[in-house]
Design a protein around this motif. Structure first.
Motif, mmCIF file in Angstrom:
data_model
loop_
_atom_site.group_PDB
_atom_site.id
_atom_site.type_symbol
_atom_site.label_atom_id
_atom_site.label_comp_id
_atom_site.label_asym_id
_atom_site.label_seq_id
_atom_site.Cartn_x
_atom_site.Cartn_y
_atom_site.Cartn_z
ATOM 1 N N ALA A 71 32.085 -31.641 3.068
ATOM 2 C CA ALA A 71 32.493 -32.651 3.746
ATOM 3 C C ALA A 71 31.252 -33.663 3.802
ATOM 4 N N GLU A 72 30.186 -33.409 3.788
ATOM 5 C CA GLU A 72 29.333 -34.381 3.811
ATOM 6 C C GLU A 72 29.051 -35.257 2.591
ATOM 7 N N LEU A 73 29.138 -34.610 1.549
ATOM 8 C CA LEU A 73 28.943 -34.869 0.243
ATOM 9 C C LEU A 73 30.429 -35.893 -0.222
ATOM 10 N N ARG A 74 31.292 -35.489 0.340
ATOM 11 C CA ARG A 74 32.520 -36.280 -0.101
ATOM 12 C C ARG A 74 32.647 -37.470 0.901
ATOM 13 N N ALA A 75 31.904 -37.584 2.215
ATOM 14 C CA ALA A 75 31.907 -38.648 2.866
ATOM 15 C C ALA A 75 30.831 -39.534 2.272
ATOM 16 N N GLY A 76 29.889 -39.165 1.822
ATOM 17 C CA GLY A 76 29.069 -40.066 1.069
ATOM 18 C C GLY A 76 29.330 -40.984 0.056
ATOM 19 N N ILE A 77 30.317 -40.020 -0.942
ATOM 20 C CA ILE A 77 30.863 -40.470 -2.295
ATOM 21 C C ILE A 77 32.072 -41.616 -1.729
ATOM 22 N N ILE A 78 32.713 -41.339 -0.665
ATOM 23 C CA ILE A 78 33.692 -42.224 -0.136
ATOM 24 C C ILE A 78 32.923 -43.618 0.408
ATOM 25 N N SER A 79 31.799 -43.525 1.022
ATOM 26 C CA SER A 79 31.098 -44.571 1.677
ATOM 27 C C SER A 79 30.257 -45.366 0.439
ATOM 28 N N LEU A 80 29.865 -44.640 -0.656
ATOM 29 C CA LEU A 80 29.402 -45.439 -1.708
ATOM 30 C C LEU A 80 30.498 -46.187 -2.492
#
Length: 122
Positions: A71-80
């Protein structure tokens, strides 16, 4: 070996990670070529649009609850992806340069490469 056999072999050997790396490499290469040709602002539209599409796709895939990434990686990708969208608007209107978009893509490509810095198998 026929072309069809080669294509089949490539599909079998290809991983999602290597496909993502190859796509990021192509898009980043297009942006570098456009920058090196001296294009700025709206003249970068084609390269910027393709990069924006890639990041939009990555974001949409990460927003899917069925996505297996943490989830943390997914959130980071969405943020980017959101940042890329906003920053692209600054570049296309001539208020900033394409360099930061290139740098972000290169950083992501580095993350997609294995620990030895090699390109994932294609």
């Amino acid at each position: 070996m026929s072309v069809n056999a080669y294509v089949r072999a490539q599909k079998v050997a290809s991983t999602p990670r290597s496909t993502e790396y190859r796509l990021m490499s192509e898009v980043t290469g297009e942006m570098i070529a456009a920058r090196d040709a001296g294009l700025t602002g709206v003249k970068l539209a084609a390269a910027l649009h393709r990069n924006r599409q890639v990041w939009g796709t990555f974001s949409a895939l990460c927003a899917d609850s069925a996505n297996a990434l943490p989830a943390e990686l997914r959130a980071g990708i969405i943020s980017l992806g959101l940042w890329v969208d906003r920053y692209t608007s600054l570049v296309i209107t001539g208020r900033d340069t394409i360099d930061e978009l290139i740098n972000v893509n290169r950083t992501v490509m580095g993350g997609l490469a294995n620990e030895n810095g090699a390109v994932p198998a294609a």
